[in-house]
Design a protein around this motif. Structure first.
Motif, PDB file in Angstrom:
ATOM      1  N   LEU A 162      -3.601  -2.360   6.671  1.00 56.03           N
ATOM      2  CA  LEU A 162      -2.695  -3.083   5.773  1.00 56.03           C
ATOM      3  C   LEU A 162      -3.394  -4.255   5.098  1.00 56.03           C
ATOM      4  O   LEU A 162      -3.099  -4.596   3.939  1.00 56.03           O
ATOM      5  CB  LEU A 162      -1.472  -3.587   6.547  1.00 56.03           C
ATOM      6  N   LYS A 163      -4.304  -4.886   5.789  1.00 60.33           N
ATOM      7  CA  LYS A 163      -4.992  -6.070   5.259  1.00 60.33           C
ATOM      8  C   LYS A 163      -5.998  -5.719   4.163  1.00 60.33           C
ATOM      9  O   LYS A 163      -6.482  -6.602   3.464  1.00 60.33           O
ATOM     10  CB  LYS A 163      -5.696  -6.813   6.398  1.00 60.33           C
ATOM     11  N   THR A 164      -6.305  -4.418   4.033  1.00 64.40           N
ATOM     12  CA  THR A 164      -7.300  -4.008   3.035  1.00 64.40           C
ATOM     13  C   THR A 164      -6.687  -3.360   1.802  1.00 64.40           C
ATOM     14  O   THR A 164      -7.389  -3.136   0.812  1.00 64.40           O
ATOM     15  CB  THR A 164      -8.304  -3.022   3.664  1.00 64.40           C
ATOM     16  N   VAL A 165      -5.384  -3.046   1.846  1.00 64.30           N
ATOM     17  CA  VAL A 165      -4.788  -2.331   0.720  1.00 64.30           C
ATOM     18  C   VAL A 165      -4.566  -3.275  -0.460  1.00 64.30           C
ATOM     19  O   VAL A 165      -4.482  -4.493  -0.301  1.00 64.30           O
ATOM     20  CB  VAL A 165      -3.444  -1.672   1.120  1.00 64.30           C
ATOM     21  N   HIS A 166      -4.429  -2.697  -1.647  1.00 62.01           N
ATOM     22  CA  HIS A 166      -4.186  -3.473  -2.858  1.00 62.01           C
ATOM     23  C   HIS A 166      -2.797  -4.108  -2.770  1.00 62.01           C
ATOM     24  O   HIS A 166      -1.864  -3.509  -2.210  1.00 62.01           O
ATOM     25  CB  HIS A 166      -4.268  -2.555  -4.080  1.00 62.01           C
ATOM     26  N   PRO A 167      -2.624  -5.338  -3.326  1.00 58.20           N
ATOM     27  CA  PRO A 167      -1.316  -6.005  -3.276  1.00 58.20           C
ATOM     28  C   PRO A 167      -0.169  -5.139  -3.783  1.00 58.20           C
ATOM     29  O   PRO A 167       0.929  -5.159  -3.219  1.00 58.20           O
ATOM     30  CB  PRO A 167      -1.523  -7.233  -4.166  1.00 58.20           C
ATOM     31  N   SER A 168      -0.371  -4.384  -4.836  1.00 61.21           N
ATOM     32  CA  SER A 168       0.702  -3.542  -5.365  1.00 61.21           C
ATOM     33  C   SER A 168       1.057  -2.417  -4.401  1.00 61.21           C
ATOM     34  O   SER A 168       2.222  -2.032  -4.271  1.00 61.21           O
ATOM     35  CB  SER A 168       0.304  -2.955  -6.727  1.00 61.21           C
ATOM     36  N   PHE A 169       0.041  -1.899  -3.715  1.00 61.99           N
ATOM     37  CA  PHE A 169       0.309  -0.843  -2.727  1.00 61.99           C
ATOM     38  C   PHE A 169       1.015  -1.429  -1.505  1.00 61.99           C
ATOM     39  O   PHE A 169       1.858  -0.770  -0.892  1.00 61.99           O
ATOM     40  CB  PHE A 169      -0.996  -0.156  -2.312  1.00 61.99           C
ATOM     41  N   PHE A 170       0.690  -2.680  -1.182  1.00 56.78           N
ATOM     42  CA  PHE A 170       1.372  -3.346  -0.063  1.00 56.78           C
ATOM     43  C   PHE A 170       2.858  -3.500  -0.383  1.00 56.78           C
ATOM     44  O   PHE A 170       3.716  -3.301   0.475  1.00 56.78           O
ATOM     45  CB  PHE A 170       0.738  -4.700   0.210  1.00 56.78           C
ATOM     46  N   ALA A 214       6.798 -10.909   0.059  1.00 62.02           N
ATOM     47  CA  ALA A 214       5.901  -9.938   0.698  1.00 62.02           C
ATOM     48  C   ALA A 214       4.474 -10.206   0.247  1.00 62.02           C
ATOM     49  O   ALA A 214       4.111  -9.931  -0.895  1.00 62.02           O
ATOM     50  CB  ALA A 214       6.323  -8.512   0.331  1.00 62.02           C
ATOM     51  N   LYS A 215       3.663 -10.732   1.169  1.00 65.37           N
ATOM     52  CA  LYS A 215       2.305 -11.112   0.811  1.00 65.37           C
ATOM     53  C   LYS A 215       1.316 -10.742   1.917  1.00 65.37           C
ATOM     54  O   LYS A 215       1.587 -10.898   3.101  1.00 65.37           O
ATOM     55  CB  LYS A 215       2.215 -12.632   0.610  1.00 65.37           C
ATOM     56  N   ARG A 216       0.150 -10.255   1.477  1.00 65.77           N
ATOM     57  CA  ARG A 216      -0.987 -10.210   2.402  1.00 65.77           C
ATOM     58  C   ARG A 216      -1.520 -11.634   2.495  1.00 65.77           C
ATOM     59  O   ARG A 216      -1.613 -12.319   1.486  1.00 65.77           O
ATOM     60  CB  ARG A 216      -2.061  -9.262   1.883  1.00 65.77           C
ATOM     61  N   TRP A 217      -1.853 -12.075   3.680  1.00 68.85           N
ATOM     62  CA  TRP A 217      -2.184 -13.485   3.858  1.00 68.85           C
ATOM     63  C   TRP A 217      -3.477 -13.657   4.647  1.00 68.85           C
ATOM     64  O   TRP A 217      -3.778 -12.863   5.543  1.00 68.85           O
ATOM     65  CB  TRP A 217      -1.050 -14.190   4.608  1.00 68.85           C
TER      66      TRP A 217
END
Length: 307
Positions: free
Chosen positions: A161-169, A219-222
């Motif tokens: 999950l930490k490596t996927v593109h923000p839009s895919f997240f 919803a954010k990767r952080w």
């Protein structure tokens, strides 16, 4: 501390030594008092939540004593001690466990150990020695193994999950919320997420399929922990919309201050960190696939009831 199932064998056999019929529940009550178990210990569940740990261990203590022929079933839900069991107690053993029962009863040893052909001496068979030092019941061993596999999968999933593109997240968040019963359809949720321009809000999603209420999403990767300032900004954005419900999702973790702040708010704020996110994805079969299914069966007592 809850005793292991082998430690329950001797006190269980002593309890039923008057040769009358006993129920499992009578034995559970007696053994709970014997070992001074607290209500909290008596209500500890196996990870699957399908059976309480102490009940499971009493069941397996009884099962091994029955396989050894020192207990026998009398009718559904009841059992009593056998002549073999009475004789065993007259020997005043200091303990009864799998090792002791195997040394006393060849039929039990054969049943537990099984047989294999000795490759060195054709025609001879020797018992396979089980690991008699293991004090966990079969269910505990299975569920412990399952938890180890699941925890490994959660870690692997979170790293992905930490490596996927923000839009895919954002797409993952949409699919998960819909699988959990929120957002109406994928199309509705997809239009909502990522379309809000309000500071601190990434999207708005229906709480139910009819859209009777809405939930605001962040919803954010952080990188690093999500602190109180970020949660406070999200709460402020909710207040600006007069919103009462919000979900903050991150691949990282929330600091203690952030968690305490969220719980004190009038608005209902749900914080989903990376660990919970990966766990929910497994629960709702998102981004994972079933590798194997094992069925665990038990006797159908009703089938053997004579009319």
């Amino acid at each position: 501390m809850i005793p292991d199932y082998q430690s329950l064998m001797l006190p269980l056999l002593k309890f039923v030594n008057d040769q009358r019929e006993f129920s499992v529940h009578e034995c559970i009550d007696f053994l709970a008092k014997t070992f001074n178990l607290s209500e909290e210990e008596l209500n500890e569940w196996l990870p699957s939540k399908r059976q309480k740990i102490f009940y499971n261990r009493v069941y397996w203590a009884k099962a091994h004593l029955k396989m050894a022929g020192v207990l026998e079933n009398t009718k559904r839900g009841f059992f009593k001690i056998t002549e073999r069991g009475i004789k065993l107690l007259t020997e005043k053993p200091e303990q009864i466990n799998v090792k002791h029962l195997m040394s006393k009863f060849a039929d039990y040893s054969d049943m537990i150990g099984g047989f294999r052909k000795d490759k060195k001496e054709s025609g001879n068979s020797t018992p396979i020695e089980p690991d008699i030092q293991i004090n966990k019941t079969p269910e505990e061993l299975i569920e412990s193994g399952y938890l180890n596999i699941r925890q490994s999968l959660e870690q692997e999933l979170l790293a992905k999950l930490k490596t996927v593109h923000p839009s895919f997240f954002e797409k993952i968040v949409v699919e998960l919320l819909v699988k959990m019963g929120y957002g109406g359809s994928i199309q509705d949720a997809g239009r909502a997420i990522g379309k809000s321009g309000d500071e601190g809000i990434d999207g708005i999603i229906k709480e139910d399929k009819l859209g009777l209420d809405v939930i605001y999403i962040q919803a954010k990767r952080w990188q690093g922990g999500v602190g109180r300032p970020e949660v406070q900004k999200f709460v402020g954005a909710l207040a600006g919309q007069r919103a009462k419900k919000g979900v903050f999702i991150t691949t990282s973790y929330f600091t203690k201050d952030a968690i305490e702040f969220a719980t004190q708010m009038e608005a209902k704020i749900i914080l989903i960190d990376g660990e919970l996110l990966s766990s929910l994805m497994i629960d709702y079969n998102l981004g994972v696939s079933v590798q194997n299914i094992y069925e665990i069966k038990k006797i159908d007592s009703d089938y053997f009831e004579e009319e």
